[in-house]
Design a protein around this motif. Sequence first.
Motif, PDB file in Angstrom:
ATOM      1  N   SER A   1       1.035  -1.311   0.128  1.00 61.72           N
ATOM      2  CA  SER A   1      -0.041   0.161  -0.055  1.00 61.72           C
ATOM      3  C   SER A   1       0.539   1.109   0.224  1.00 61.72           C
ATOM      4  O   SER A   1       1.461   1.527   1.135  1.00 61.72           O
ATOM      5  CB  SER A   1      -0.611  -0.196   1.252  1.00 61.72           C
ATOM      6  OG  SER A   1      -1.583   0.956   0.887  1.00 61.72           O
ATOM      7  N   VAL A   2       0.684   2.052  -0.653  1.00 66.77           N
ATOM      8  CA  VAL A   2       1.967   3.330  -1.176  1.00 66.77           C
ATOM      9  C   VAL A   2       0.618   4.309  -1.012  1.00 66.77           C
ATOM     10  O   VAL A   2      -0.334   4.516  -1.224  1.00 66.77           O
ATOM     11  CB  VAL A   2       2.118   3.603  -2.787  1.00 66.77           C
ATOM     12  CG1 VAL A   2       2.345   4.367  -2.995  1.00 66.77           C
ATOM     13  CG2 VAL A   2       3.092   2.381  -2.819  1.00 66.77           C
ATOM     14  N   THR A   3       1.204   5.318  -0.439  1.00 67.96           N
ATOM     15  CA  THR A   3       0.256   7.212   0.439  1.00 67.96           C
ATOM     16  C   THR A   3       1.690   8.419  -0.149  1.00 67.96           C
ATOM     17  O   THR A   3       2.528   7.718  -0.006  1.00 67.96           O
ATOM     18  CB  THR A   3       0.294   7.108   1.447  1.00 67.96           C
ATOM     19  OG1 THR A   3       0.457   6.653   2.757  1.00 67.96           O
ATOM     20  CG2 THR A   3      -1.590   6.024   1.159  1.00 67.96           C
ATOM     21  N   GLY A   4       0.764   8.738  -0.132  1.00 65.80           N
ATOM     22  CA  GLY A   4       2.061  10.092  -0.491  1.00 65.80           C
ATOM     23  C   GLY A   4       2.006  10.454  -1.995  1.00 65.80           C
ATOM     24  O   GLY A   4       2.913  11.455  -1.885  1.00 65.80           O
ATOM     25  N   LEU A   5       2.152   9.248  -2.699  1.00 61.93           N
ATOM     26  CA  LEU A   5       2.142   9.789  -4.635  1.00 61.93           C
ATOM     27  C   LEU A   5       1.318  10.718  -4.693  1.00 61.93           C
ATOM     28  O   LEU A   5       0.003  10.629  -4.918  1.00 61.93           O
ATOM     29  CB  LEU A   5       2.161   8.911  -5.621  1.00 61.93           C
ATOM     30  CG  LEU A   5       3.101   7.529  -5.039  1.00 61.93           C
ATOM     31  CD1 LEU A   5       2.949   6.469  -5.931  1.00 61.93           C
ATOM     32  CD2 LEU A   5       4.671   8.134  -5.104  1.00 61.93           C
TER      33      LEU A   5
ATOM     34  N   ILE B   1      11.867  -6.263   1.391  1.00 62.41           N
ATOM     35  CA  ILE B   1      10.753  -4.988   1.044  1.00 62.41           C
ATOM     36  C   ILE B   1      12.063  -3.902   0.875  1.00 62.41           C
ATOM     37  O   ILE B   1      12.539  -3.170   2.098  1.00 62.41           O
ATOM     38  CB  ILE B   1       9.520  -5.085   1.077  1.00 62.41           C
ATOM     39  CG1 ILE B   1       8.894  -6.246   0.112  1.00 62.41           C
ATOM     40  CG2 ILE B   1       8.795  -3.484   0.200  1.00 62.41           C
ATOM     41  CD1 ILE B   1       8.615  -7.147  -1.060  1.00 62.41           C
ATOM     42  N   GLU B   2      12.432  -3.178  -0.183  1.00 67.81           N
ATOM     43  CA  GLU B   2      13.344  -2.040  -0.215  1.00 67.81           C
ATOM     44  C   GLU B   2      13.087  -0.657  -1.310  1.00 67.81           C
ATOM     45  O   GLU B   2      12.561  -1.633  -2.578  1.00 67.81           O
ATOM     46  CB  GLU B   2      15.078  -2.185  -0.353  1.00 67.81           C
ATOM     47  CG  GLU B   2      15.369  -3.306   0.470  1.00 67.81           C
ATOM     48  CD  GLU B   2      16.397  -3.844  -0.157  1.00 67.81           C
ATOM     49  OE1 GLU B   2      17.618  -2.932  -0.546  1.00 67.81           O
ATOM     50  OE2 GLU B   2      17.253  -4.858   1.093  1.00 67.81           O
ATOM     51  N   VAL B   3      12.955   0.485  -1.010  1.00 66.14           N
ATOM     52  CA  VAL B   3      12.935   0.903  -2.365  1.00 66.14           C
ATOM     53  C   VAL B   3      14.080   1.787  -2.666  1.00 66.14           C
ATOM     54  O   VAL B   3      15.104   1.478  -2.476  1.00 66.14           O
ATOM     55  CB  VAL B   3      12.199   2.316  -1.613  1.00 66.14           C
ATOM     56  CG1 VAL B   3      12.554   3.696  -2.217  1.00 66.14           C
ATOM     57  CG2 VAL B   3      10.498   1.748  -0.754  1.00 66.14           C
TER      58      VAL B   3
ATOM     59  N   CYS C   1      10.509   7.823  -0.288  1.00 67.43           N
ATOM     60  CA  CYS C   1       9.413   6.947   0.162  1.00 67.43           C
ATOM     61  C   CYS C   1       9.960   5.642   0.982  1.00 67.43           C
ATOM     62  O   CYS C   1      11.003   5.411   0.827  1.00 67.43           O
ATOM     63  CB  CYS C   1       8.706   5.930  -1.013  1.00 67.43           C
ATOM     64  SG  CYS C   1       8.269   7.680  -2.028  1.00 67.43           S
ATOM     65  N   THR C   2       9.261   5.873   2.306  1.00 68.02           N
ATOM     66  CA  THR C   2      10.022   4.292   2.780  1.00 68.02           C
ATOM     67  C   THR C   2       9.187   3.738   3.064  1.00 68.02           C
ATOM     68  O   THR C   2       7.758   3.771   3.891  1.00 68.02           O
ATOM     69  CB  THR C   2      10.186   5.471   4.272  1.00 68.02           C
ATOM     70  OG1 THR C   2       9.540   5.993   5.089  1.00 68.02           O
ATOM     71  CG2 THR C   2      11.464   6.503   4.149  1.00 68.02           C
ATOM     72  N   VAL C   3       9.238   2.720   4.381  1.00 64.97           N
ATOM     73  CA  VAL C   3       8.207   0.997   4.389  1.00 64.97           C
ATOM     74  C   VAL C   3       7.720   2.131   5.660  1.00 64.97           C
ATOM     75  O   VAL C   3       8.625   2.014   6.714  1.00 64.97           O
ATOM     76  CB  VAL C   3       9.512   0.352   4.506  1.00 64.97           C
ATOM     77  CG1 VAL C   3       8.080  -0.451   5.126  1.00 64.97           C
ATOM     78  CG2 VAL C   3       9.314   0.098   3.101  1.00 64.97           C
ATOM     79  N   SER C   4       6.632   2.588   6.663  1.00 65.72           N
ATOM     80  CA  SER C   4       6.188   3.056   7.838  1.00 65.72           C
ATOM     81  C   SER C   4       5.145   2.020   8.416  1.00 65.72           C
ATOM     82  O   SER C   4       5.258   2.002   9.965  1.00 65.72           O
ATOM     83  CB  SER C   4       5.058   3.504   7.026  1.00 65.72           C
ATOM     84  OG  SER C   4       4.052   3.616   6.513  1.00 65.72           O
TER      85      SER C   4
ATOM     86  N   VAL D   1       2.799  -4.381   2.976  1.00 67.31           N
ATOM     87  CA  VAL D   1       3.810  -3.523   3.547  1.00 67.31           C
ATOM     88  C   VAL D   1       2.693  -2.418   3.437  1.00 67.31           C
ATOM     89  O   VAL D   1       2.685  -2.190   2.345  1.00 67.31           O
ATOM     90  CB  VAL D   1       4.881  -4.493   1.828  1.00 67.31           C
ATOM     91  CG1 VAL D   1       5.963  -2.773   2.532  1.00 67.31           C
ATOM     92  CG2 VAL D   1       5.739  -5.357   3.199  1.00 67.31           C
ATOM     93  N   ASN D   2       3.412  -1.637   3.974  1.00 70.12           N
ATOM     94  CA  ASN D   2       2.706   0.118   3.771  1.00 70.12           C
ATOM     95  C   ASN D   2       4.369   0.487   3.520  1.00 70.12           C
ATOM     96  O   ASN D   2       5.247   0.935   4.465  1.00 70.12           O
ATOM     97  CB  ASN D   2       2.928   0.773   4.980  1.00 70.12           C
ATOM     98  CG  ASN D   2       1.214   0.026   5.623  1.00 70.12           C
ATOM     99  OD1 ASN D   2       0.642  -0.328   4.220  1.00 70.12           O
ATOM    100  ND2 ASN D   2       0.431  -0.594   6.811  1.00 70.12           N
TER     101      ASN D   2
END
Length: 231
Positions: free
Chosen positions: A40-44, A82-84, A93-96, A111-112
């Motif tokens: 799940s991705v936020t902030g884009l 998981i890595e950015v 972007c970081t895993v939160s 993974v958020n």
Amino acid sequence: MFKSGFKFRHLIYCFFFFLLSCADAAKEASKLRTFSIEISVTGLAEGESVQIIESKSGRSKTISTNSRSTLSDFNLGDPFSIEVTENPVNKRCTVSNSNTTGLINGSSDNVNITCLGLFSISGNISGLEGDNLVLILNSQEELSIDKKDNFIFSTPLVGGSAYTVTVLTQPNTPSQICTVANGSGTVSGANVTNVAVTCVNGIPPTASNVSITDENGGNAVVGDKIGRAHV
């Protein structure tokens, strides 16, 4: 009566072995079943994307929307990490959550990833005549000043971060004392541009030029670097 009891027991045994067979079949099916990691991705913002990699398998994925995406075809118990690998421009972007690494368990492999804006720290300098002035940001990035009017640190900070700008080394030739105004605060969704460094002629206080007064309140003395006094 005997035959009826025998048939009943026979049915019970058959039912018991049927249940065992079903359990074995379920185990075999779980081995063949594959699982997914939900990301799940936020902030884009529109047009932005983030690239991630699952380093154990080497599979990568580019995600361009604030939604859920998946990495598929994992077996139960497989390790994952998981890595950015690529951030949007001016964002980090970081895993939160804590699920950066683990084992596939089929129930909580989520993974958020949160993407936040990056902002610069800069300001103006007045009165600088000497050389070798060095500023430092958050006790980490040192910046040697070769301009007489403005400066900017090369490392941007994530929105919400604290910042502190201080003088690490005072200028010389001529010797000056520089002080910082508006040098600390919190990055709040915009570049920080109002850090002000003011320099005046003078010698920064050290152990070799601090004036003191003798016990009679009379003559001023100056201590050198090893603590001796000169009248």
